[in-house]
Design a protein around this motif. Sequence first.
Motif, PDB file in Angstrom:
ATOM      1  N   LEU A 128       0.739  -1.219  -0.189  1.00  0.00           N
ATOM      2  CA  LEU A 128       0.109   0.059  -0.081  1.00  0.00           C
ATOM      3  C   LEU A 128       0.882   1.339   0.061  1.00  0.00           C
ATOM      4  N   GLY A 129       2.015   1.202   0.409  1.00  0.00           N
ATOM      5  CA  GLY A 129       2.789   2.378   0.741  1.00  0.00           C
ATOM      6  C   GLY A 129       3.516   2.770  -0.746  1.00  0.00           C
ATOM      7  N   GLY A 130       3.365   1.825  -1.582  1.00  0.00           N
ATOM      8  CA  GLY A 130       4.032   2.132  -3.073  1.00  0.00           C
ATOM      9  C   GLY A 130       2.911   2.640  -3.957  1.00  0.00           C
ATOM     10  N   ILE A 131       1.620   2.638  -3.586  1.00  0.00           N
ATOM     11  CA  ILE A 131       0.245   2.993  -4.568  1.00  0.00           C
ATOM     12  C   ILE A 131       0.674   4.465  -5.054  1.00  0.00           C
ATOM     13  N   LEU A 132       1.026   5.366  -4.425  1.00  0.00           N
ATOM     14  CA  LEU A 132       1.183   6.611  -4.706  1.00  0.00           C
ATOM     15  C   LEU A 132       2.234   6.739  -5.856  1.00  0.00           C
ATOM     16  N   VAL A 133       3.383   6.011  -5.579  1.00  0.00           N
ATOM     17  CA  VAL A 133       4.467   6.241  -6.178  1.00  0.00           C
ATOM     18  C   VAL A 133       4.110   5.387  -7.680  1.00  0.00           C
ATOM     19  N   GLY A 134       3.340   4.383  -7.516  1.00  0.00           N
ATOM     20  CA  GLY A 134       2.881   3.535  -8.573  1.00  0.00           C
ATOM     21  C   GLY A 134       2.124   4.438  -9.334  1.00  0.00           C
ATOM     22  N   ALA A 135       1.179   5.307  -8.908  1.00  0.00           N
ATOM     23  CA  ALA A 135       0.250   6.077  -9.678  1.00  0.00           C
ATOM     24  C   ALA A 135       1.227   7.183 -10.449  1.00  0.00           C
ATOM     25  N   LEU A 136       2.095   7.661  -9.786  1.00  0.00           N
ATOM     26  CA  LEU A 136       3.116   8.514 -10.734  1.00  0.00           C
ATOM     27  C   LEU A 136       3.624   7.719 -11.814  1.00  0.00           C
ATOM     28  N   LEU A 137       4.149   6.739 -11.412  1.00  0.00           N
ATOM     29  CA  LEU A 137       4.927   5.956 -12.547  1.00  0.00           C
ATOM     30  C   LEU A 137       3.860   5.794 -13.673  1.00  0.00           C
ATOM     31  N   MET A 138       2.568   5.400 -13.471  1.00  0.00           N
ATOM     32  CA  MET A 138       1.696   5.294 -14.585  1.00  0.00           C
ATOM     33  C   MET A 138       1.247   6.412 -15.270  1.00  0.00           C
ATOM     34  N   LEU A 139       1.228   7.586 -14.430  1.00  0.00           N
ATOM     35  CA  LEU A 139       1.158   8.888 -15.061  1.00  0.00           C
ATOM     36  C   LEU A 139       2.047   9.369 -16.241  1.00  0.00           C
ATOM     37  N   LEU A 140       3.409   9.026 -15.557  1.00  0.00           N
ATOM     38  CA  LEU A 140       4.686   9.386 -16.445  1.00  0.00           C
ATOM     39  C   LEU A 140       4.508   8.379 -17.442  1.00  0.00           C
ATOM     40  N   GLY A 141       4.446   7.092 -17.188  1.00  0.00           N
ATOM     41  CA  GLY A 141       4.345   6.121 -18.427  1.00  0.00           C
ATOM     42  C   GLY A 141       3.458   6.498 -19.565  1.00  0.00           C
ATOM     43  N   THR A 142       2.052   6.851 -18.912  1.00  0.00           N
ATOM     44  CA  THR A 142       0.999   7.413 -19.967  1.00  0.00           C
ATOM     45  C   THR A 142       1.449   8.210 -20.908  1.00  0.00           C
TER      46      THR A 142
END
Lengths: 216, 247
Positions: free
Chosen positions: B132-146
């Motif tokens: 759960l601690g990685g969800i925010l940075v995961g969302a950032l990665l998906m945004l950057l990746g998109t």
Amino acid sequence: MSWAAPEAAITCVLGPNGAGKTTVMEMAEGLRRPDSGVVRVLGTDPWRADADHRRRVGVMLQDGGLPGSVKPLRLLEHIAALYGTPGELPSLVDQLGIDDFRHTSLRRLSGGQRQRVALAAALVGRPEVVFLDEPSAGLDPHARLDVWDLVRSTRDRGCCVVVTTHSFDEAQRLADRVIIVASGAVVADGTVAEVGGATGLEDSYFALTRAPKASR
Amino acid sequence: MSSPAVRVRSQAAFETRTLLGNGEQLLVSLILPAMALIGLAVSSTPDLGPGRRIDIVVPSVLALAVVSTAFTGQAIATGFDRRYGVLRLLGVTPLGRSGLLAGKALAVLVVVVLQTILLSVLGALFGWQPNLGGILVGALLMLLGTWTWVAIALLLAGVLRAEAVLAVANLLWVIFAAAGGLLYPTAKLPGMVGDVVRLLPSGALGDGLRDALTGHEGSLLLPILVLLLWGLAATALTATFFRWDDK
């Protein structure tokens, strides 16, 4: 090539393939940057035009520009929303008979049906200037009359209408002003009577645009 | 009279409905990633490395789905919009060219959010327990990746002919899925290959999401930097070379 199109008038541009009609239209529509010379539409350089300028201009492209998977009304509703003129749509749909094929996706429509949708897309924003590239090409005779009536009523509400066409019939029935272009230059500019002279528009056109075969 | 923001939102809604109503688009955005998720979850090969298998599979599939929608789907859709003059027509409306591209990017983001929710639910059914601690940075990665993959898609769609876009976008999807670090961690690729793939936007997105959602946030600087650099480069190249028609 130098010419101007007045407001509240239909200007028909005629010329052989490759004469430069579509190139000039694309520059006026803001789709192509001129290599040299000056193009102004409503006093604005179309290539650098902002949304306020584009709101005042309607465009019907020769290749239609219609997404295949979408149904006609959804596309037209979307374009009307972009112009902020949803009230224009019902009467256009009615006049152009688009209701008859409203449930068919654009890719499955006939050429003439797509042509009517493209014309509606050009007019739905209630533009002050509209560019129509061969608006009645591929239409049956009844649909052609409907389209001509619509183009005239657009002119009658004060719009500057510029039409490119290969049809002498269309030019004679519609044009307040005819411009004939050949090899990138204007070779005639005036009313149908002035350009046609004693021989008529068709004969004038052939006399003015016939190039020696060797130089074609 | 509509504002620029309203027009972009209107375009995004139009594009989103078009994307979701397109069977091929749904296949590449949702059905193929879902099949990959189920296939990898119920099998034990290939070896995906240490840790619970499903916890590695789901971030990998989320990365694949981003590339499916932002790259393959968007490249093909834009390539054919360009071929049929749709870009030209909408570009001369009050929406304008920048509004058109913004609307497309926003529509991709909406589809990415929807597919992420659906694939996450599917993953949870197979026992996925994200860090759960990685969800925010995961969302950032998906945004950057998109962003990065949409920019690459537009570059391809704005330079090549529609048929070539179709072939290249599908071929690259298969290559990136299999060997580009999306479904298979770059650490499991042979030596030099892994080192190179780690520097590709596919490897960075795949490794980044796996690390973030399995609790290895310490190693996320490289993927974020790689995506950022690819995104900036692709955006600059697209702005320079994108052509609005393919005549």
